[in-house]
Design a protein around this motif. Structure first.
Motif, mmCIF file in Angstrom:
data_model
loop_
_atom_site.group_PDB
_atom_site.id
_atom_site.type_symbol
_atom_site.label_atom_id
_atom_site.label_comp_id
_atom_site.label_asym_id
_atom_site.label_seq_id
_atom_site.Cartn_x
_atom_site.Cartn_y
_atom_site.Cartn_z
ATOM 1 N N ALA A 75 0.810 -1.228 0.000
ATOM 2 C CA ALA A 75 0.000 0.000 0.000
ATOM 3 C C ALA A 75 0.839 1.272 0.000
ATOM 4 N N LEU A 76 1.977 1.252 0.675
ATOM 5 C CA LEU A 76 2.814 2.450 0.768
ATOM 6 C C LEU A 76 3.683 2.665 -0.473
ATOM 7 N N HIS A 77 3.563 1.782 -1.454
ATOM 8 C CA HIS A 77 4.411 1.859 -2.648
ATOM 9 C C HIS A 77 3.598 2.138 -3.914
ATOM 10 N N ASN A 78 2.436 2.741 -3.737
ATOM 11 C CA ASN A 78 1.561 3.104 -4.854
ATOM 12 C C ASN A 78 1.188 1.880 -5.696
ATOM 13 N N VAL A 79 0.881 0.800 -4.992
ATOM 14 C CA VAL A 79 0.442 -0.431 -5.639
ATOM 15 C C VAL A 79 -0.934 -0.802 -5.094
ATOM 16 N N GLU A 80 -1.903 -0.925 -5.985
ATOM 17 C CA GLU A 80 -3.245 -1.343 -5.595
ATOM 18 C C GLU A 80 -3.391 -2.840 -5.836
ATOM 19 N N VAL A 81 -3.953 -3.548 -4.878
ATOM 20 C CA VAL A 81 -4.190 -4.988 -5.012
ATOM 21 C C VAL A 81 -5.657 -5.215 -5.351
ATOM 22 N N LEU A 82 -5.883 -5.959 -6.438
ATOM 23 C CA LEU A 82 -7.228 -6.295 -6.895
ATOM 24 C C LEU A 82 -7.445 -7.788 -6.757
ATOM 25 N N THR A 83 -8.621 -8.182 -6.309
ATOM 26 C CA THR A 83 -8.926 -9.601 -6.199
ATOM 27 C C THR A 83 -10.391 -9.823 -6.505
ATOM 28 N N CYS A 84 -10.820 -11.084 -6.427
ATOM 29 C CA CYS A 84 -12.232 -11.429 -6.591
ATOM 30 C C CYS A 84 -12.552 -12.568 -5.636
ATOM 31 N N ALA A 85 -13.814 -12.715 -5.321
ATOM 32 C CA ALA A 85 -14.254 -13.747 -4.382
ATOM 33 C C ALA A 85 -14.628 -15.005 -5.149
ATOM 34 N N CYS A 86 -13.753 -15.989 -5.130
ATOM 35 C CA CYS A 86 -14.027 -17.253 -5.821
ATOM 36 C C CYS A 86 -14.810 -18.226 -4.953
ATOM 37 N N VAL A 87 -14.691 -18.090 -3.642
ATOM 38 C CA VAL A 87 -15.406 -18.959 -2.706
ATOM 39 C C VAL A 87 -16.368 -18.082 -1.915
ATOM 40 N N GLY A 88 -17.665 -18.206 -2.180
ATOM 41 C CA GLY A 88 -18.607 -17.282 -1.567
ATOM 42 C C GLY A 88 -18.588 -15.947 -2.287
ATOM 43 N N GLY A 89 -19.237 -14.951 -1.718
ATOM 44 C CA GLY A 89 -19.309 -13.631 -2.333
ATOM 45 C C GLY A 89 -18.416 -12.623 -1.632
ATOM 46 N N LYS A 90 -18.651 -11.344 -1.940
ATOM 47 C CA LYS A 90 -17.838 -10.275 -1.364
ATOM 48 C C LYS A 90 -17.952 -10.235 0.158
ATOM 49 N N ASP A 91 -19.149 -10.468 0.671
ATOM 50 C CA ASP A 91 -19.341 -10.420 2.127
ATOM 51 C C ASP A 91 -18.554 -11.527 2.818
ATOM 52 N N TYR A 92 -18.586 -12.719 2.235
ATOM 53 C CA TYR A 92 -17.849 -13.841 2.821
ATOM 54 C C TYR A 92 -16.348 -13.566 2.796
ATOM 55 N N LEU A 93 -15.854 -13.035 1.688
ATOM 56 C CA LEU A 93 -14.428 -12.745 1.577
ATOM 57 C C LEU A 93 -14.020 -11.666 2.572
ATOM 58 N N THR A 94 -14.864 -10.680 2.757
ATOM 59 C CA THR A 94 -14.577 -9.623 3.734
ATOM 60 C C THR A 94 -14.475 -10.203 5.149
ATOM 61 N N LEU A 95 -15.324 -11.167 5.467
ATOM 62 C CA LEU A 95 -15.235 -11.832 6.769
ATOM 63 C C LEU A 95 -13.898 -12.553 6.933
ATOM 64 N N GLN A 96 -13.406 -13.162 5.842
ATOM 65 C CA GLN A 96 -12.104 -13.824 5.890
ATOM 66 C C GLN A 96 -11.000 -12.803 6.159
ATOM 67 N N PHE A 97 -11.104 -11.639 5.507
ATOM 68 C CA PHE A 97 -10.135 -10.569 5.761
ATOM 69 C C PHE A 97 -10.183 -10.144 7.231
ATOM 70 N N ASP A 98 -11.400 -9.928 7.719
ATOM 71 C CA ASP A 98 -11.570 -9.441 9.093
ATOM 72 C C ASP A 98 -10.997 -10.417 10.117
ATOM 73 N N SER A 99 -11.035 -11.718 9.810
ATOM 74 C CA SER A 99 -10.566 -12.726 10.770
ATOM 75 C C SER A 99 -9.066 -12.614 11.032
ATOM 76 N N LEU A 100 -8.329 -11.964 10.121
ATOM 77 C CA LEU A 100 -6.884 -11.803 10.293
ATOM 78 C C LEU A 100 -6.509 -10.432 10.859
ATOM 79 N N ASN A 101 -7.538 -9.630 11.167
ATOM 80 C CA ASN A 101 -7.337 -8.370 11.905
ATOM 81 C C ASN A 101 -6.366 -7.404 11.238
ATOM 82 N N GLU A 102 -6.492 -7.275 9.923
ATOM 83 C CA GLU A 102 -5.694 -6.293 9.191
ATOM 84 C C GLU A 102 -6.612 -5.173 8.709
ATOM 85 N N PRO A 103 -6.251 -3.900 8.946
ATOM 86 C CA PRO A 103 -7.156 -2.797 8.612
ATOM 87 C C PRO A 103 -7.302 -2.516 7.119
#
Length: 296
Positions: free
Chosen positions: A183-211
């Motif tokens: 993020a600090l190097h002017n690089v944007e990361v793009l992904t897609c939710a292959c397992v479940g939808g956007k909400d499910y993927l967001t929950l996976q992100f939240d489980s690792l406690n990264e802002p």
């Protein structure tokens, strides 16, 4: 064995140039996304461990990678699954076959979810090392941080000021930690939710406690892309990628990511794009047979 510094090649797909990070070339048995996630397990010493324990699908990429890791470390892999189809038992293919060849033990547990069975019945002790499904764990950060640094070094060497890095997500662990370190190097990361939808993927992100979270792209807001379901457009996209780039991609995850990128490209026609090839090619053997049975 050092899992690092895979080549970056340039290709054109549907008239747009892109760069490809060839993590599928890391190691013959221990490559791609899971090799980065499990790098810390390979590098560190675990003097009391004799058994590696995981769970998931009998055709999961993580099964083969964990089997290879266990072989390299001299451990026994126990991999718990809900069900192994009879046809697969009778005609082993793909990750299942490769894991068996590495002496992995696949254990069916129908009465409980595999994770619950491991915790309640198997009860790993100090001689066991347990890995969450798909490598969704803070242990993955070290290897993914190394991947991020390779991307930063390459970006600087190419004098690219702004870059988009893209990869499909299951648990989203790789995309999440890449976002943290890029993020600090002017690089944007793009992904897609292959397992479940956007909400499910967001929950996976939240489980690792990264802002910081990566951007989640979709191909069509009106339709859901069900994991493991066969879609004619996925097979066509996979074939087109192979024909135009001369590189074989993963048939389960990559086609949907590339469909999402076609929409993103319309809004970002000139943005430099680096796609991360996460391996998974062994699973193509059984997936392609399924597609051929359905569509040919």
């Amino acid at each position: 064995m050092k899992l690092a510094n895979t080549p970056i090649t340039q290709h054109t797909f549907n008239g747009h140039s892109f760069y490809l990070k060839r993590d599928d070339l890391l190691h013959p048995e221990f490559s791609g996304n899971k090799a980065r996630k499990f790098m810390a397990l390979l590098e560190d010493d675990f003097p009391n461990v004799t058994t590696l324990i995981g769970y998931g699908s009998p055709q999961a990429n993580s099964l083969y990678s964990l089997a290879a890791l266990a072989k390299l470390k001299g451990w026994q892999l126990e991999f718990y699954v809900s069900h192994i189809p009879n046809w697969l038992k009778q005609n082993p293919t793909g990750n299942y076959q490769a894991a068996l060849s590495l002496n992995a033990k696949l254990i069916e547990v129908s009465e409980l979810h595999p994770n619950d069975y491991i915790q309640q019945i198997r009860q790993p002790d100090e001689r066991c090392l347990f890995v969450e499904e798909g490598g969704r764990s803070p242990i993955a950060e070290r290897g993914i941080k190394q991947l991020a640094q390779e991307i930063i070094d390459w970006k600087n060497s190419q004098n690219i000021s702004s870059l988009a890095v893209t990869l499909p997500s299951g648990t989203g662990t790789t995309a999440l930690y890449l976002t943290k370190h890029l993020a600090l190097h002017n690089v944007e990361v793009l992904t897609c939710a292959c397992v479940g939808g956007k909400d499910y993927l967001t929950l996976q992100f939240d489980s690792l406690n990264e802002p910081l979270h990566p951007a989640i792209l979709t191909a069509d807001e009106k339709s859901k892309h069900q994991f493991g379901k066969l879609y004619a457009q996925d097979y066509q996209m996979w074939q087109a990628l192979k024909q135009q780039t001369k590189v074989e991609f993963d048939l389960l995850y990559d086609p949907y990511m590339w469909q999402c990128l076609q929409y993103w490209r319309k809004e970002n026609p000139n943005q430099p794009l680096l796609y991360i090839h996460q391996g998974g090619l062994l699973g193509n053997v059984s997936m392609e047979k399924r597609y051929q049975r359905k569509f040919t």
